[in-house]
Motif scaffolding. Structure first.
Motif, short mmCIF file in Angstrom:
data_model
loop_
_atom_site.label_atom_id
_atom_site.label_comp_id
_atom_site.label_asym_id
_atom_site.label_seq_id
_atom_site.Cartn_x
_atom_site.Cartn_y
_atom_site.Cartn_z
N THR A 50 73.70 24.79 16.73
CA THR A 50 72.40 24.95 15.93
C THR A 50 71.64 23.46 15.16
O THR A 50 70.52 23.72 14.77
N GLU A 51 72.72 22.50 15.19
CA GLU A 51 71.76 21.40 14.52
C GLU A 51 70.85 20.83 15.69
O GLU A 51 69.78 20.43 15.25
N SER A 52 71.17 21.21 16.93
CA SER A 52 69.99 20.65 17.95
C SER A 52 69.14 21.70 18.15
O SER A 52 67.87 21.58 18.15
N LEU A 53 69.59 23.13 18.12
CA LEU A 53 68.58 24.24 18.33
C LEU A 53 67.59 24.35 17.05
O LEU A 53 66.36 24.35 17.59
N GLY A 54 68.09 24.23 16.20
CA GLY A 54 67.24 24.16 14.83
C GLY A 54 66.80 25.68 14.67
O GLY A 54 66.92 26.50 15.88
N ALA A 55 65.96 26.01 13.69
CA ALA A 55 65.50 27.31 13.43
C ALA A 55 64.59 27.82 14.55
O ALA A 55 64.61 29.10 15.06
N ALA A 56 63.69 26.89 14.86
CA ALA A 56 62.71 27.32 15.98
C ALA A 56 63.70 27.63 17.54
O ALA A 56 63.17 28.67 18.17
N GLY A 57 64.65 26.91 17.71
CA GLY A 57 65.46 27.17 19.00
C GLY A 57 66.17 28.60 18.92
O GLY A 57 66.02 29.23 19.94
N VAL A 58 66.58 28.91 17.70
CA VAL A 58 67.14 30.10 17.70
C VAL A 58 66.17 31.24 17.69
O VAL A 58 66.34 32.49 18.39
N GLU A 59 64.93 31.04 17.03
CA GLU A 59 63.85 32.13 17.31
C GLU A 59 63.46 32.38 18.68
O GLU A 59 63.16 33.59 19.02
N TRP A 60 63.56 31.33 19.11
CA TRP A 60 62.94 31.43 20.96
C TRP A 60 63.98 32.07 21.60
O TRP A 60 63.66 33.17 22.28
N LEU A 61 65.31 31.89 21.33
CA LEU A 61 66.32 32.74 21.70
C LEU A 61 66.21 34.32 21.36
O LEU A 61 66.10 35.29 22.37
N GLU A 62 65.98 34.45 20.35
CA GLU A 62 66.18 35.88 19.80
C GLU A 62 64.96 36.53 20.31
O GLU A 62 64.95 37.86 20.87
N ALA A 63 63.77 35.81 20.61
CA ALA A 63 62.44 36.58 21.26
C ALA A 63 62.87 37.25 22.70
O ALA A 63 62.35 38.40 22.89
N TRP A 64 63.76 36.68 23.59
CA TRP A 64 64.08 37.24 24.49
C TRP A 64 65.03 38.23 24.62
O TRP A 64 65.34 38.90 25.58
N THR A 65 65.90 38.37 23.56
CA THR A 65 66.69 39.44 23.53
C THR A 65 66.18 40.98 23.32
O THR A 65 66.96 41.95 23.57
N LYS A 66 65.05 40.94 23.33
CA LYS A 66 64.38 42.25 23.39
C LYS A 66 64.24 42.84 24.83
O LYS A 66 63.68 44.06 25.01
N LEU A 67 64.39 42.15 25.78
CA LEU A 67 64.01 42.44 27.03
C LEU A 67 65.24 43.45 27.65
O LEU A 67 66.24 43.44 26.82
N PRO A 68 64.95 44.34 28.44
CA PRO A 68 65.95 45.26 29.18
C PRO A 68 67.30 44.36 29.43
O PRO A 68 67.03 43.26 30.30
N ALA A 69 68.38 44.75 29.50
CA ALA A 69 69.64 43.95 29.81
C ALA A 69 69.59 43.42 31.35
O ALA A 69 69.94 42.28 31.56
N GLU A 70 69.04 44.05 32.25
CA GLU A 70 68.95 43.74 33.56
C GLU A 70 68.34 42.41 33.67
O GLU A 70 68.32 41.53 34.69
N GLN A 71 67.25 42.09 32.81
CA GLN A 71 66.27 41.00 32.82
C GLN A 71 66.82 39.90 31.87
O GLN A 71 66.26 38.87 32.30
N ARG A 72 67.90 40.00 31.28
CA ARG A 72 68.30 38.87 30.40
C ARG A 72 69.69 38.41 30.57
O ARG A 72 70.12 37.50 30.20
#
Length: 415
Positions: A50-72
């Motif tokens: 997370t030192e490399s990801l930072g808050a913005a990187g984590v937020e970017w990942l979290e946005a994709w978790t809303k997709l259906p399982a077969e898509q992620r």
């Protein structure tokens, strides 16, 4: 780039927006590096601290978790590099609560993709070592150079987005060390002395890395007089990658693609060549910490310790007591075995701290230094000495035995 039907379907968004993003990213990388097509890969390894990801990187990942399982969900086994903390030791290290919270969010997001949170930079020792000729998409430089050189696998340094993309598509651009022609030697390093200690192997690797000088150079080392151990080659390669951005080396008569020098260099006399002797290695080691009188802590990390290293550490600490912080950092795969075999208890009874799943320099090293008053550090990792200067530390490169002596003597460095 040439694409097959499935790849074109991903690019068209038929398999969801995340895979469309992933393959579009790979095509952009591939075009830049003149890859003719994409090559199927069997494993991916993501640097995800997370030192490399930072808050913005984590937020970017979290946005994709809303997709259906077969898509992620990832399509191939996808694992992770060390994270930014060992949750059980965060308070002891004086890491702040926001660091721990961000780490938990990142883990939850990655798990939603079906990624295995292995949290290790020694997966080639503990998870599933790749085999010769296997195409992979690995992120950590130490992982890549070991897998390419010692295992004979094929990977480039895959940055976080590229490694994630490989997990999602099961492919990576076919350039660099996926190609036969890029795996040929470009320089010869003749050594007249074979190291014995892990820090010496790291120092030799650092010198070779400096001589090589850039990612596209492939050194072949001649003169090693015995077969090194896995841990020795681990330190050797990790330092070479750190000091020279080298992704592949050969050792004549030892590594799988160079059983003879001619296997990787048809005309070795035409390549630039260098000589390294014992005094060169000693001088390199002295350049790190040679003027220090005391250190504030001792760290064994970068790469994480194998079970064999944990045993050696426990033996060296037998009947002794560390009087300054001593951190032994291993992988979540090794830690339970070290617990079961009593190695953890022996190290901690001698005043050490056994940490798991993190790496010192990926764990907010600057902030830890400020919180704990750390400045001067002793380690047996040449890679760590190269990195820590950027975090404000003054490191000393010593053998494991010497590091233990310093830790048990209040941090005093004997001359």
């Amino acid at each position: 780039m040439k694409l097959n039907d499935e790849e074109r379907a991903m690019l068209a968004g038929e398999l969801g927006p995340l895979r469309k993003w992933a393959i579009d990213h790979q095509i952009r990388v591939g075009r830049y590096l003149r890859a003719p097509d994409l090559v199927p890969v069997m494993q991916a390894h993501i640097m995800a601290d997370t030192e490399s990801l930072g808050a913005a990187g984590v937020e970017w990942l979290e946005a994709w978790t809303k997709l259906p399982a077969e898509q992620r969900l990832v399509r191939i086994p996808t694992i992770t590099d060390p994270r930014g903390t060992d949750f059980a030791a965060a308070n002891k290290l004086k890491q702040q609560s926001w660091m721990v919270d961000l780490e938990r969010r990142a883990i939850k997001a990655f798990e939603s993709f079906g990624i295995l949170m292995t949290d290790t930079c020694i997966n080639y020792q503990t998870i599933m070592p790749p085999i010769r000729g296997e195409h992979t998409a690995y992120g950590d430089t130490g992982v890549v150079i070991y897998s390419n050189s010692v295992c004979g696998a094929r990977s480039n340094f895959e940055g976080g987005p590229s490694a994630l993309s490989a997990g999602l598509t099961g492919r990576t651009p076919r350039y660099g060390f996926h190609l036969d022609e890029r795996r040929r030697a470009t320089l010869v390093v003749n050594v007249s002395w074979t190291p014995r200690e892990l820090n010496e192997w790291g120092a030799l690797g650092a010198l070779v890395g400096r001589l090589a000088g850039d990612y596209w150079q492939v050194p072949v080392i001649a003169g090693i007089d015995r077969v090194p151990t896995s841990d020795e080659l681990k330190h050797f390669g990790a330092a070479m990658a750190s000091f020279g951005s080298v992704a592949l080396f050969h050792i004549a008569g030892i590594t799988p693609e160079a059983l003879r020098l001619g296997d990787v260099a048809s005309a070795p006399q035409s390549l630039r060549s260098y000589d390294i002797n014992e005094s060169d290695v000693r001088a390199f080691q002295t350049s790190y910490g040679g003027a220090l009188d005391t250190v504030d802590l001792v760290v064994f990390s970068a790469p994480q310790l194998s079970l064999v290293e944990m045993r050696q550490l426990a033996i060296l600490l037998e009947g002794r007591r560390a009087t300054i912080p001593l951190l032994a950092i291993t992988s979540p795969q090794v830690k339970p075995d070290a617990d079961r075999m009593g190695l953890t208890a022996r190290i901690e009874a001698a005043g050490g701290s056994v940490l798991s799943g993190m790496c010192f320099y990926q764990s907010y090293a600057r902030e830890m230094a400020e919180s704990n008053g750390w400045k001067r550090l002793a380690t047996n990792s040449a890679k760590l000495t190269n990195i820590l200067g950027g975090y404000g530390y003054t490191p000393a490169l010593l053998s494991m035995e010497k590091c233990i002596d310093v830790a048990c003597d209040g941090g005093r460095m004997s001359k």
